[in-house]
Scaffold this motif. Structure first.
Motif, PDB file in Angstrom:
ATOM      1  N   SER A 111       0.915  -1.307  -0.144  1.00  0.00           N
ATOM      2  CA  SER A 111       0.072  -0.046  -0.025  1.00  0.00           C
ATOM      3  C   SER A 111       0.674   1.171   0.092  1.00  0.00           C
ATOM      4  CB  SER A 111      -0.847  -0.085   1.264  1.00  0.00           C
ATOM      5  OG  SER A 111      -0.015  -0.113   2.444  1.00  0.00           O
ATOM      6  N   ILE A 112       2.139   1.111  -0.107  1.00  0.00           N
ATOM      7  CA  ILE A 112       2.920   2.484  -0.065  1.00  0.00           C
ATOM      8  C   ILE A 112       2.639   3.357  -1.234  1.00  0.00           C
ATOM      9  CG2 ILE A 112       4.762   1.531  -1.850  1.00  0.00           C
ATOM     10  CD1 ILE A 112       5.743   3.156   1.613  1.00  0.00           C
ATOM     11  N   ARG A 113       2.199   3.168  -2.508  1.00  0.00           N
ATOM     12  CA  ARG A 113       1.929   4.377  -3.327  1.00  0.00           C
ATOM     13  C   ARG A 113       0.491   5.056  -2.692  1.00  0.00           C
ATOM     14  NH1 ARG A 113       3.008   1.936  -9.303  1.00  0.00           N
ATOM     15  NH2 ARG A 113       5.211   1.577  -8.717  1.00  0.00           N
ATOM     16  N   ASP A 114      -0.276   4.166  -2.232  1.00  0.00           N
ATOM     17  CA  ASP A 114      -1.794   4.862  -1.755  1.00  0.00           C
ATOM     18  C   ASP A 114      -1.322   5.741  -0.534  1.00  0.00           C
ATOM     19  OD1 ASP A 114      -3.165   3.735  -4.081  1.00  0.00           O
ATOM     20  OD2 ASP A 114      -3.680   1.867  -2.671  1.00  0.00           O
ATOM     21  N   ALA A 115      -0.425   5.231   0.145  1.00  0.00           N
ATOM     22  CA  ALA A 115      -0.057   5.913   1.501  1.00  0.00           C
ATOM     23  C   ALA A 115       0.512   6.973   1.367  1.00  0.00           C
ATOM     24  CB  ALA A 115       0.656   5.019   2.294  1.00  0.00           C
ATOM     25  N   THR A 171       8.988  10.958  -1.970  1.00  0.00           N
ATOM     26  CA  THR A 171       9.632   9.807  -2.046  1.00  0.00           C
ATOM     27  C   THR A 171      10.635   9.401  -0.810  1.00  0.00           C
ATOM     28  OG1 THR A 171       9.252   9.735  -4.686  1.00  0.00           O
ATOM     29  CG2 THR A 171      11.009   8.161  -3.685  1.00  0.00           C
ATOM     30  N   ALA A 172      11.369  10.390  -0.512  1.00  0.00           N
ATOM     31  CA  ALA A 172      12.391  10.204   0.549  1.00  0.00           C
ATOM     32  C   ALA A 172      11.898  10.072   1.900  1.00  0.00           C
ATOM     33  CB  ALA A 172      13.260  11.461   0.925  1.00  0.00           C
ATOM     34  N   ALA A 173      10.474  10.381   2.132  1.00  0.00           N
ATOM     35  CA  ALA A 173       9.903  10.351   3.368  1.00  0.00           C
ATOM     36  C   ALA A 173       9.231   8.882   3.428  1.00  0.00           C
ATOM     37  CB  ALA A 173       8.654  11.141   3.596  1.00  0.00           C
ATOM     38  N   MET A 174       8.858   8.431   2.360  1.00  0.00           N
ATOM     39  CA  MET A 174       8.124   6.999   2.231  1.00  0.00           C
ATOM     40  C   MET A 174       9.466   5.981   2.462  1.00  0.00           C
ATOM     41  SD  MET A 174       5.332   7.817   2.302  1.00  0.00           S
ATOM     42  CE  MET A 174       4.688   5.977   2.644  1.00  0.00           C
ATOM     43  N   GLN A 175      10.549   6.128   1.643  1.00  0.00           N
ATOM     44  CA  GLN A 175      11.632   5.437   1.969  1.00  0.00           C
ATOM     45  C   GLN A 175      12.105   5.322   3.205  1.00  0.00           C
ATOM     46  OE1 GLN A 175      14.759   7.204  -0.741  1.00  0.00           O
ATOM     47  NE2 GLN A 175      14.016   5.768  -2.515  1.00  0.00           N
ATOM     48  N   LEU A 176      11.982   6.543   4.047  1.00  0.00           N
ATOM     49  CA  LEU A 176      12.439   6.285   5.440  1.00  0.00           C
ATOM     50  C   LEU A 176      11.321   5.509   6.163  1.00  0.00           C
ATOM     51  CD1 LEU A 176      14.096   7.638   7.987  1.00  0.00           C
ATOM     52  CD2 LEU A 176      12.333   9.420   8.098  1.00  0.00           C
ATOM     53  N   VAL A 177      10.156   5.694   5.809  1.00  0.00           N
ATOM     54  CA  VAL A 177       9.082   4.771   6.682  1.00  0.00           C
ATOM     55  C   VAL A 177       9.021   3.392   6.182  1.00  0.00           C
ATOM     56  CG1 VAL A 177       6.620   4.172   6.301  1.00  0.00           C
ATOM     57  CG2 VAL A 177       7.177   6.657   6.476  1.00  0.00           C
ATOM     58  N   MET A 178       9.603   2.900   4.936  1.00  0.00           N
ATOM     59  CA  MET A 178       9.998   1.712   4.756  1.00  0.00           C
ATOM     60  C   MET A 178      11.064   1.134   5.212  1.00  0.00           C
ATOM     61  SD  MET A 178       7.656   0.363   2.754  1.00  0.00           S
ATOM     62  CE  MET A 178       8.342  -1.125   2.224  1.00  0.00           C
ATOM     63  N   THR A 179      12.011   1.792   5.690  1.00  0.00           N
ATOM     64  CA  THR A 179      13.407   1.302   6.106  1.00  0.00           C
ATOM     65  C   THR A 179      13.400   1.401   7.620  1.00  0.00           C
ATOM     66  OG1 THR A 179      14.473   2.211   4.181  1.00  0.00           O
ATOM     67  CG2 THR A 179      15.961   1.670   5.967  1.00  0.00           C
ATOM     68  N   LEU A 180      12.644   2.409   8.343  1.00  0.00           N
ATOM     69  CA  LEU A 180      12.828   2.310   9.820  1.00  0.00           C
ATOM     70  C   LEU A 180      12.656   1.354  10.648  1.00  0.00           C
ATOM     71  CD1 LEU A 180      13.667   4.999  11.329  1.00  0.00           C
ATOM     72  CD2 LEU A 180      11.454   5.618  11.447  1.00  0.00           C
ATOM     73  N   ALA A 222       3.332  11.637   7.197  1.00  0.00           N
ATOM     74  CA  ALA A 222       4.630  10.791   6.923  1.00  0.00           C
ATOM     75  C   ALA A 222       5.172  10.652   8.279  1.00  0.00           C
ATOM     76  CB  ALA A 222       5.137  11.256   5.760  1.00  0.00           C
ATOM     77  N   ALA A 223       5.147  11.728   9.004  1.00  0.00           N
ATOM     78  CA  ALA A 223       6.081  11.851   9.987  1.00  0.00           C
ATOM     79  C   ALA A 223       5.360  11.131  11.470  1.00  0.00           C
ATOM     80  CB  ALA A 223       6.345  13.054  10.841  1.00  0.00           C
ATOM     81  N   GLN A 224       4.206  10.955  11.293  1.00  0.00           N
ATOM     82  CA  GLN A 224       3.353   9.947  12.336  1.00  0.00           C
ATOM     83  C   GLN A 224       3.469   8.518  11.893  1.00  0.00           C
ATOM     84  OE1 GLN A 224      -0.608  11.223  12.352  1.00  0.00           O
ATOM     85  NE2 GLN A 224      -0.249  12.906  13.863  1.00  0.00           N
ATOM     86  N   LEU A 225       3.254   8.397  10.550  1.00  0.00           N
ATOM     87  CA  LEU A 225       3.677   6.976  10.019  1.00  0.00           C
ATOM     88  C   LEU A 225       5.297   6.423  10.409  1.00  0.00           C
ATOM     89  CD1 LEU A 225       2.260   4.410   8.327  1.00  0.00           C
ATOM     90  CD2 LEU A 225       3.068   5.643   6.343  1.00  0.00           C
ATOM     91  N   ALA A 226       5.954   7.063   9.938  1.00  0.00           N
ATOM     92  CA  ALA A 226       7.432   7.086  10.334  1.00  0.00           C
ATOM     93  C   ALA A 226       7.658   6.512  11.774  1.00  0.00           C
ATOM     94  CB  ALA A 226       8.249   8.105   9.879  1.00  0.00           C
TER      95      ALA A 226
END
Length: 156
Positions: free
Chosen positions: A41-45, A53-62, A107-111
């Motif tokens: 669901s990364i694209r929808d999120a 894109t950088a924020a979502m990469q952080l979310v995925m990696t963290l 994105a910060a809350q998701l991270a």
């Protein structure tokens, strides 16, 4: 303990062992399932949260980064303060982190939620394996660990 109650007690211990084993498998699956759900669901999120894109990469990696970093410390804390206690607290942390991620509005809350998920799963992972190792007698231990790892891999 009388001779008549010995088989009943052995049956209860056997049932408890497999119930605890199933709980450990479910806890092990939670790490992979939560990561897989986010991957799907990364694209929808990203679109809904207006995230870069950088924020979502952080979310995925963290989550995976903190999971790997906390595994050793989670095992040590479990040995020091009790495996079951930390397993219960870690599982509650996983549930809370997944709920926070589900209700994230930025994105910060998701991270942050994914970071908490990684920390909690880092505690749960080694404790589940340690619990499986202590639940089963030596002659059944190899099969139990192989079954545990095989079932946990289904989440990938």
């Amino acid at each position: 303990m009388s001779a008549a109650s010995a088989p009943v007690e052995a049956g209860r211990a056997h049932a408890f062992r497999w119930l605890a084993f199933g709980s450990c498998v479910l806890a092990g699956l939670s790490n992979e399932v939560s990561g897989g759900a986010l991957s799907l669901s990364i694209r929808d999120a990203a679109a809904e949260l207006s995230a870069s894109t950088a924020a979502m990469q952080l979310v995925m990696t963290l989550s995976k980064l903190l999971f790997g970093a906390f595994m050793l410390l989670g095992g040590v804390l479990g040995a020091s303060y009790g495996r079951r206690r930390l397993l219960v607290y870690g599982s509650a942390g996983v549930v809370a982190a997944c709920a926070l991620a589900g209700f994230a509005t930025s994105a910060a809350q998701l991270a942050l939620a994914r970071a908490l998920d990684g920390l909690a799963n880092g505690a749960v992972g080694p404790l589940c394996l340690a619990l499986v190792m202590t639940l089963f007698p030596e002659e059944q231990r190899n099969r139990a660990v192989a079954l545990f790892l095989g079932l946990s891999a289904l989440g990938i």
